[in-house]
Design an enzyme around this catalytic site. Structure first.
Site, PDB file in Angstrom:
ATOM      1  N   LYS A  12     -34.795  41.154 114.378  1.00  0.00           N
ATOM      2  CA  LYS A  12     -35.425  40.633 112.790  1.00  0.00           C
ATOM      3  C   LYS A  12     -34.584  41.751 111.852  1.00  0.00           C
ATOM      4  CE  LYS A  12     -39.361  38.544 114.283  1.00  0.00           C
ATOM      5  NZ  LYS A  12     -40.898  38.209 113.933  1.00  0.00           N
ATOM      6  N   THR A  37     -35.963  36.465 116.599  1.00  0.00           N
ATOM      7  CA  THR A  37     -37.210  37.047 117.039  1.00  0.00           C
ATOM      8  C   THR A  37     -36.724  38.537 117.644  1.00  0.00           C
ATOM      9  OG1 THR A  37     -39.318  36.776 118.447  1.00  0.00           O
ATOM     10  CG2 THR A  37     -37.263  36.259 119.459  1.00  0.00           C
ATOM     11  N   GLY A  84     -48.614  49.207 114.615  1.00  0.00           N
ATOM     12  CA  GLY A  84     -47.023  49.011 114.441  1.00  0.00           C
ATOM     13  C   GLY A  84     -46.278  48.844 113.459  1.00  0.00           C
TER      14      GLY A  84
END
Length: 252
Positions: A65, A61, A131
């Site tokens: 990544k 996580t 994002g």
């Protein structure tokens, strides 16, 4: 004992450990446990592997990544290789490590199911992706495969080709892009009073807001959208689907 785990930093509010621990108990899966393995510096990944010799599989996580990739021996061509981000690692029989991206499957399937329930044809939508981190990469690959046009919205658009800034979100842009996906961690517990800086007053009943954040279940991003009449969807179904895909990969 088969040991699975999650690496990232911080891991104070992990979905994965609770999910897999309950799965093992509910399904009677014996000799298996799931651990949280905080890794503040990704350069220490090889030491973490050596310190945990019983590992059978890992989830990855934020914020690792992408930067974990150089430590892996191979990448799954269908997911991690083309996406450029890894969230699942399989320990192969020969000791090699193979990276996968199950975020892709989780997002794609959950989005398809949601749109189907709303009787909306995916390729008729245009989307805004808020994002541009590792999670966004999986989202973009899924949108491309579903033939949904997308535009990336970034706080630093100059660092991302074909991206626009939050200041570029005019009434015309919002009207044209009915699916808005938050791939950033903005609004995650405990910072629940935060939300992406989009013009919420320009949203309407035809808009669809999808937040990859699952804690809280209704983020400020989703709450503000709902107040404008938009349909909303949080990240929990995606997480559940990607976790099951990871389990499938570890046991295949």
């Amino acid at each position: 004992m088969r040991v699975f785990g999650l690496i990232g930093y911080p891991l104070t509010h992990s979905f994965s450990k609770k999910y897999f621990t309950e799965k093992f108990e509910k399904e009677g899966i014996e000799n298996s446990r799931y651990e949280l393995l905080e890794l503040s510096d990704y350069h220490n990944f090889p030491e973490l592997i050596k310190a945990n010799p019983g590992l059978s599989g890992l989830n990855v996580t934020i914020p690792h990544k992408q930067n974990i990739i150089p430590f892996l021996d191979e990448l799954d061509a269908a997911s991690a290789a083309r996406i450029g981000a890894v969230n699942t690692i399989k320990f192969l029989p020969d000791g090699k490590l193979k990276g996968y991206n199950t975020d892709y499957y989780g997002f794609r399937i959950s989005l398809e199911q949601w749109l189907e329930s709303l009787k909306i044809v995916p390729n008729q939508l245009k989307s805004l992706v808020l994002g541009n981190g590792g999670a966004a990469k999986a989202v973009l690959a899924a949108l491309k495969d579903l033939q949904i046009e997308y535009t990336i919205v970034s706080r630093q658009p100059e660092h991302q080709s074909a991206a626009i800034s939050y200041h570029d979100l005019t009434a015309d842009v919002i009207a044209q892009h009915l699916l808005i996906i938050n791939t950033s961690p903005v609004g995650t517990y405990p910072k629940t009073e935060e939300c992406p800086a989009i013009p919420y007053d320009l949203l309407g009943a035809n808009h669809l807001l999808y937040d990859l954040v699952y804690n809280p279940a209704e983020t400020l991003f989703l709450k503000k959208g709902k107040e404008q009449g938009a349909q909303i969807h949080n990240g929990l179904p995606m997480l559940q689907l990607q976790a099951e895909k990871a389990w499938e990969i570890w046991n295949s």
